[in-house]
Enzyme design. Sequence first.
Site, mmCIF file in Angstrom:
data_model
loop_
_atom_site.group_PDB
_atom_site.id
_atom_site.type_symbol
_atom_site.label_atom_id
_atom_site.label_comp_id
_atom_site.label_asym_id
_atom_site.label_seq_id
_atom_site.Cartn_x
_atom_site.Cartn_y
_atom_site.Cartn_z
ATOM 1 N N ASP B 270 -3.079 -1.394 9.819
ATOM 2 C CA ASP B 270 -4.411 -0.831 10.052
ATOM 3 C C ASP B 270 -5.360 -1.912 10.573
ATOM 4 O O ASP B 270 -6.149 -1.670 11.484
ATOM 5 C CB ASP B 270 -4.952 -0.232 8.747
ATOM 6 C CG ASP B 270 -3.999 0.796 8.149
ATOM 7 O OD1 ASP B 270 -3.663 1.762 8.850
ATOM 8 O OD2 ASP B 270 -3.573 0.622 6.995
ATOM 9 N N HIS B 298 -4.492 2.895 1.849
ATOM 10 C CA HIS B 298 -3.818 3.140 3.126
ATOM 11 C C HIS B 298 -3.665 4.653 3.281
ATOM 12 O O HIS B 298 -2.602 5.226 3.081
ATOM 13 C CB HIS B 298 -2.458 2.447 3.141
ATOM 14 C CG HIS B 298 -1.665 2.725 4.378
ATOM 15 N ND1 HIS B 298 -2.034 2.273 5.617
ATOM 16 C CD2 HIS B 298 -0.527 3.427 4.578
ATOM 17 C CE1 HIS B 298 -1.160 2.677 6.515
ATOM 18 N NE2 HIS B 298 -0.231 3.385 5.911
#
Lengths: 458, 458
Positions: B270, B298
């Site tokens: 990410d 996440h």
Amino acid sequence: MAEAVALSMSMGSYLKNSSLQATECSRQEPSSSLRSKFLGCKLTASQASLQLPSIKHTRRQRPCVIQCSVVQQSQVQAPDSVFITPDGRRAECYGVFCTIYDLNEVEKPKSWKKLLRVAVSGAAGTISNHLLFKIASGEVFGPDQPIALNLLGSERSRNALEGVAMELEDSLYPLLRELNLGIDSYEVFRDADWALLIGAKPRGPGMERADLLDINGKIFAEQGKALNAVASENVKVLVVGNPCNTNALICMKNAPRIPKKNFHALTRLDENRAKCQLALKAGVFYDNVSNVTIWGNHSTTQVPDFVNAKIHGKPVTEVIKDKKWLEEEFTETVQKRGGALIKKWGRSSAASTAVSIADAMKSLVTPTREGDWFSSAVYTEGNPYGIDNDLIFSMPCRSKGDGDYEIVPDLQINEWLATRIKKSEEELISERSCVAHLIGQDNGYCDLTEDTRLPGEQ
Amino acid sequence: MAEAVALSMSMGSYLKNSSLQATECSRQEPSSSLRSKFLGCKLTASQASLQLPSIKHTRRQRPCVIQCSVVQQSQVQAPDSVFITPDGRRAECYGVFCTIYDLNEVEKPKSWKKLLRVAVSGAAGTISNHLLFKIASGEVFGPDQPIALNLLGSERSRNALEGVAMELEDSLYPLLRELNLGIDSYEVFRDADWALLIGAKPRGPGMERADLLDINGKIFAEQGKALNAVASENVKVLVVGNPCNTNALICMKNAPRIPKKNFHALTRLDENRAKCQLALKAGVFYDNVSNVTIWGNHSTTQVPDFVNAKIHGKPVTEVIKDKKWLEEEFTETVQKRGGALIKKWGRSSAASTAVSIADAMKSLVTPTREGDWFSSAVYTEGNPYGIDNDLIFSMPCRSKGDGDYEIVPDLQINEWLATRIKKSEEELISERSCVAHLIGQDNGYCDLTEDTRLPGEQ
């Protein structure tokens, strides 16, 4: 869209403000959304005009005018997706790579070399999916070598190609300074310093080897013509797509401008597999195995050479006494490794193929260790082993690390080797005859009596 | 088969001749063919007896006697295939790696460090298929760090696991000195210095997030217990299998022997994606973007932090003036990148995930650049941001390169960030409540009101 722009973008620009009147394509634009994406590009009129004369490929050149205006950097949305026109005739920059790669800017580390352009066909396939990341990471060409990747896909693989590009973006490799995608080899191969020809049609059910030679031969003839027209004059060409030796021959014959020595077909995976099997048999670690040659064709006639190979610097035959294993099982195991892997893994080797491609490239850009050699299928003209002078044939090579190589002479060719090398040579001569129509010869006939299979074919 | 032997093989031996009486399993052997393969091993009685006391895992210990006789090196065929008994309780050496890896032998370069053991779950999957080659190549731990890979597969993936092993063999990585395969975490995690927990059940059609938490939670509870029992006492654990934050929490809670600081869940992909999007928007190369934090879970509640991020050392907000893009599109683009990739590529990101795992590991073994930080989801106990003290939560970290890290304090948390961080924290608290039964708490209830999806889920 104008080729001038495609070219300017691929040459790189890094401008805070620019405004430009250029040439607009005389034909209809495919869609306004693609067009608006494109207008996010950064380009100056001076760049466009400077670069126009460098267009070598003129087949589809069109008179064009383009309006491209970039107002302020912080408001600019760089193109976030590859731009490929419906006629599929263009390689273009991808996403973040459209804005960033002017290596004349201050941000380029001083120690970096000149940008190296690597073109890859079959770029959306599984082998490339490993290889591209290795090349972008610096593993192959070193930490001071900035890289441009030009990826050749097909109409069918267009989306997957963008997927690969997205993953390369997300990997943040500092050395990857350009990424261009396309489905026309004349665009993708432009200015390539390396061309890795991985894409090929796989052999379908019931397909004869002759059919496969013809279908793939046409692809490689076309790609040879494209390389001849637009690639760097000293481009190194490594053919992986099967039947790779004859594909490489076809490619070479269609690219007379490029030195014949620059064409290679991949037999490094076979060499690596042979080293591993010798290590396994001898009970040593594989890095103690050296001087392994694969002779001939990347097919079941290939000859893994244990006669000249060494373990701990000693002849293999002094370390492994099992002559039957060496003469029978060893060769068979190496030849059938690909097929064995498919049975286990459900698909053909991709990761280790990519590793061997990287190895093959590294072998040409780093000096070969004193006394050792590596295998590559190269053009046989003037070879010291009496192989027919007009084939791509795997032989022992060594390099000074300058991209060039020489065939290592004086290996011992005993009767066992000679018989088998002869058979592989005959196979390649037959293959050449089958593709005579693709290499400018008119005396061809196709008579592949033994339908040898490629390593890994079921 | 005796665990003594499995252990001796995995500890490595490099013997020209050996003859041994040891212990034989008291139960019936599964097959004579497996047995005969096994008898190719190289082992001394002294090694076996020396190593027996080091067996920490005693659950399935059996009294054993083994006859193992190796006559002559050149006649020995090392085991060419993994050996897994039908009850699936063993990690064993693979192929060429069964014979070669005694690093006390003269062949070990003097400058090399002590062997580092990396255990990987989900080892037959696509992410691992990229990652294992990166680790074996030396890219993560450097060119002087020999590596042992212990690969955890499943009954179903057994063949694929062998396929991976074959490809690793064929890659001839000099640093890869051991390769052990197995389907029992108590065997595969033994003495692991790193555990990369990649394997997890994907979310099936119609499966609620609560179901996914439970199914995967059980896997990670078991793996936590295994790590607790057999791994190195300072093992670093990186959880990639989703839902990774809560899986990491479960794993940690089931491994009280291992320092809580050693557990990480992967948010580096990410972070990398966020850096790329900021670079794309600003029209700069991505290596000019720094100080990017992913906060929280996440999942789609993750918070990519543009507030503290920098471009060319300046706050991102001074470079990108488009506030709406930063506050709305940026976050969404990062969160949805995985899904966008699946649409293009037809499957989820594997190569770039592997790159980010390697990045996350490198961040812990190389010193963080002065003034910069990286994102990792770590245990929140005593964190400087007032996050609930018992979560695995992604935060800015920096490391001296010793495998450890500290949370970077004093980032600016404005209202925009605070609101979103709170939401991600609440989601993780809910997830924790859903898995109370797996982390030794009895006050659990599962009420995931918003069914947030994992990045990339369709």
